[in-house]
Write an enzyme that holds these catalytic residues in place. Structure first.
Site, mmCIF file in Angstrom:
data_model
loop_
_atom_site.group_PDB
_atom_site.id
_atom_site.type_symbol
_atom_site.label_atom_id
_atom_site.label_comp_id
_atom_site.label_asym_id
_atom_site.label_seq_id
_atom_site.Cartn_x
_atom_site.Cartn_y
_atom_site.Cartn_z
ATOM 1 N N ARG A 136 -13.197 14.883 -7.457
ATOM 2 C CA ARG A 136 -13.458 13.700 -8.290
ATOM 3 C C ARG A 136 -14.826 13.911 -8.931
ATOM 4 N NH1 ARG A 136 -8.851 12.854 -8.155
ATOM 5 N NH2 ARG A 136 -7.714 11.021 -7.405
ATOM 6 N N HIS B 62 -8.604 16.764 -16.098
ATOM 7 C CA HIS B 62 -7.928 16.313 -14.870
ATOM 8 C C HIS B 62 -6.462 16.757 -14.869
ATOM 9 C CE1 HIS B 62 -8.406 13.132 -11.516
ATOM 10 N NE2 HIS B 62 -7.439 13.965 -11.196
ATOM 11 N N GLU C 102 -14.902 10.070 -16.641
ATOM 12 C CA GLU C 102 -13.715 10.570 -17.355
ATOM 13 C C GLU C 102 -12.777 9.463 -17.825
ATOM 14 O OE1 GLU C 102 -12.051 12.939 -14.073
ATOM 15 O OE2 GLU C 102 -10.337 11.583 -14.033
HETATM 16 P P1 NAI Z 1 -7.008 15.795 2.237
HETATM 17 O O1 NAI Z 1 -7.189 14.422 2.777
HETATM 18 O O2 NAI Z 1 -5.853 16.605 2.714
HETATM 19 O O3 NAI Z 1 -8.340 16.650 2.504
HETATM 20 C C1 NAI Z 1 -9.638 16.142 2.354
HETATM 21 C C2 NAI Z 1 -10.528 16.812 3.407
HETATM 22 O O4 NAI Z 1 -11.868 16.382 3.180
HETATM 23 C C3 NAI Z 1 -10.155 16.426 4.844
HETATM 24 O O5 NAI Z 1 -9.982 17.595 5.625
HETATM 25 C C4 NAI Z 1 -11.352 15.593 5.310
HETATM 26 O O6 NAI Z 1 -11.632 15.751 6.686
HETATM 27 C C5 NAI Z 1 -12.466 16.155 4.448
HETATM 28 N N1 NAI Z 1 -13.594 15.232 4.285
HETATM 29 C C6 NAI Z 1 -13.549 13.923 3.951
HETATM 30 N N2 NAI Z 1 -14.797 13.415 3.888
HETATM 31 C C7 NAI Z 1 -15.645 14.442 4.177
HETATM 32 C C8 NAI Z 1 -17.057 14.551 4.276
HETATM 33 N N3 NAI Z 1 -17.854 13.498 4.058
HETATM 34 N N4 NAI Z 1 -17.594 15.747 4.595
HETATM 35 C C9 NAI Z 1 -16.786 16.822 4.838
HETATM 36 N N5 NAI Z 1 -15.431 16.784 4.765
HETATM 37 C C10 NAI Z 1 -14.878 15.598 4.441
HETATM 38 O O7 NAI Z 1 -6.991 15.636 0.660
HETATM 39 P P2 NAI Z 1 -6.421 16.666 -0.416
HETATM 40 O O8 NAI Z 1 -4.980 16.407 -0.661
HETATM 41 O O9 NAI Z 1 -6.839 18.035 -0.046
HETATM 42 O O10 NAI Z 1 -7.182 16.192 -1.743
HETATM 43 C C11 NAI Z 1 -8.593 16.259 -1.856
HETATM 44 C C12 NAI Z 1 -9.035 15.494 -3.094
HETATM 45 O O11 NAI Z 1 -8.629 16.192 -4.261
HETATM 46 C C13 NAI Z 1 -8.378 14.102 -3.267
HETATM 47 O O12 NAI Z 1 -9.049 13.109 -2.527
HETATM 48 C C14 NAI Z 1 -8.514 13.862 -4.748
HETATM 49 O O13 NAI Z 1 -9.735 13.201 -5.018
HETATM 50 C C15 NAI Z 1 -8.548 15.275 -5.336
HETATM 51 N N6 NAI Z 1 -7.350 15.569 -6.133
HETATM 52 C C16 NAI Z 1 -7.509 16.023 -7.416
HETATM 53 C C17 NAI Z 1 -6.398 16.323 -8.192
HETATM 54 C C18 NAI Z 1 -6.526 16.880 -9.580
HETATM 55 O O14 NAI Z 1 -5.554 16.828 -10.350
HETATM 56 N N7 NAI Z 1 -7.671 17.412 -9.974
HETATM 57 C C19 NAI Z 1 -5.035 16.087 -7.687
HETATM 58 C C20 NAI Z 1 -4.996 15.681 -6.312
HETATM 59 C C21 NAI Z 1 -6.110 15.406 -5.574
#
Ligand code: NAI
Length: 331
Positions: free
Chosen positions: A236, A297, A265
């Protein structure tokens, strides 16, 4: 059930319609091209559910309005939920559904595409050869092999990205609140945030946007990155303090930035501004750097991901109300 579907483009409508026809012809979907915001919330009157995307703005006022007008569920067509005031939803007993996993590979592969574009300058080479310019001047890249890759957030997308980079023959460092034991056995070394920032040649962000991760890479931390490092952000926009990023780029401290997201964005992404003035000076400045590659995005934008998003969204709309026993975020 009557559903108002916001911020839709022809491709969203096509995939949602196709999932609806096969799974739920009884759903009555109204597609809006504009976003759900405090200015447009009146359009949700008369609907039982709203279906939104990454840049709709469901703050306290909007959630309160939805509640007052009988909207009984919020269905996100994305994984991130930073744009929804979950506290209000919980208080007002509105369940919030999302698509926690549709294709982590889509985003991870896009991060790699951005990196390889910036590194090997294929975007410039493509234009050059089409104009009959076969010169290689200015196109020098580097081997990614054996470089140190930092992955901040090794959840679904970060894990997929880490595995691709292991395949490139890189040393992969990971940082996460909950390290993934299986990934560690595959060769990912878990380290502190400070260490990953200082030691990575390429640092990729895959954490959700939360109060803790807002400006995770602020001005100070951006200066702590290795000189010449490349950062990738497909998470993000607000994970990075953009003005700080511009400062380190201007001073030549970074090798470059690969960005699929941007703090502000909402105003521009997914729309065509090619004949209009971009009044956001920060965005306009970012676009001037030769070592910044920015996409709008589109990490999620693959056939597989759009199919999975549409199917999960329709499934989330079909869950019977009496089977919903918790409010706020569902999973
Ligand atoms: P996920 O929930 O599987 O993984 C997120 C990881 O971040 C988890 O392992 C969690 O423990 C870790 N985490 C959370 N807060 C933290 C912190 N303060 N310090 C260290 N680690 C921390 O989520 P996923 O599916 O991998 O997606 C990640 C992000 O990608 C989403 O939240 C979204 O914002 C973004 N995204 C972007 C897309 C795009 O089109 N560019 C599409 C889908 C998601």
């Amino acid at each position: 059930m009557k559903v108002a579907v916001y911020d839709t483009k022809p491709y969203d409508q096509e995939y949602l319609r196709s999932a609806q026809v096969s799974k739920a012809p009884q759903l009555d979907l109204t597609f809006y091209e504009f976003k759900l915001t405090p200015q447009t919330m009146h359009t949700a009157k008369g609907f039982e559910a709203v279906c939104v995307f990454v840049n709709d703005e469901l703050n306290r006022d909007v959630v309160g309005f939805l509640y007052e007008h009988g909207v009984k569920r919020i269905v996100l067509r994305c994984a991130g939920y930073n744009n929804v005031d979950l506290e209000s939803c919980e208080k007002l007993k509105i369940p919030v559904f999302r698509v926690p996993e549709y294709s982590p590979h889509a985003v991870a592969e896009h991060a790699v595409a951005l990196l390889m574009t910036l590194n090997r300058k294929t975007h410039k080479a493509y234009n050059r050869v089409r104009e009959g310019n076969f010169s290689l001047n200015g196109l020098i890249g580097f081997d990614v092999y054996q470089k140190v890759i930092g992955v901040v957030g090794t959840g679904k997308i970060g894990r997929a990205f880490a595995q691709i980079m292991l395949g490139f023959g890189c040393r992969v460092l990971g940082h996460d609140l909950y390290p993934d034991a299986e990934l560690a056995t595959k060769g990912v070394e878990y380290v502190s945030l400070e260490k990953i920032i200082k030691e990575s040649d390429i640092l990729s962000l895959h954490v959700p946007l939360t109060e803790q991760t807002f400006h995770l890479l602020d001005r100070e931390r951006l200066w702590q990155l290795k000189p010449g490092a490349i950062i990738i952000n497909t998470g993000r926009g607000a994970l990075i303090e953009t003005k700080g990023l511009i400062e380190v780029l201007k001073k030549g401290h970074l090798g470059g930035a690969c960005l699929d997201v941007y703090e502000e964005e909402r105003r521009y992404f997914f729309d065509d501004f090619s004949n209009r003035i971009i009044s956001d000076d920060v965005l306009a400045r970012l676009l001037t750097f030769p070592n910044v590659v920015l996409t709008s995005h589109q990490g999620f934008f693959t056939h597989e991901a759009l199919t999975a998003i549409a199917e999960t969204t329709i499934t989330n709309l079909l869950i019977p109300t009496d089977q919903i026993n918790r409010y706020g975020l569902q999973k």
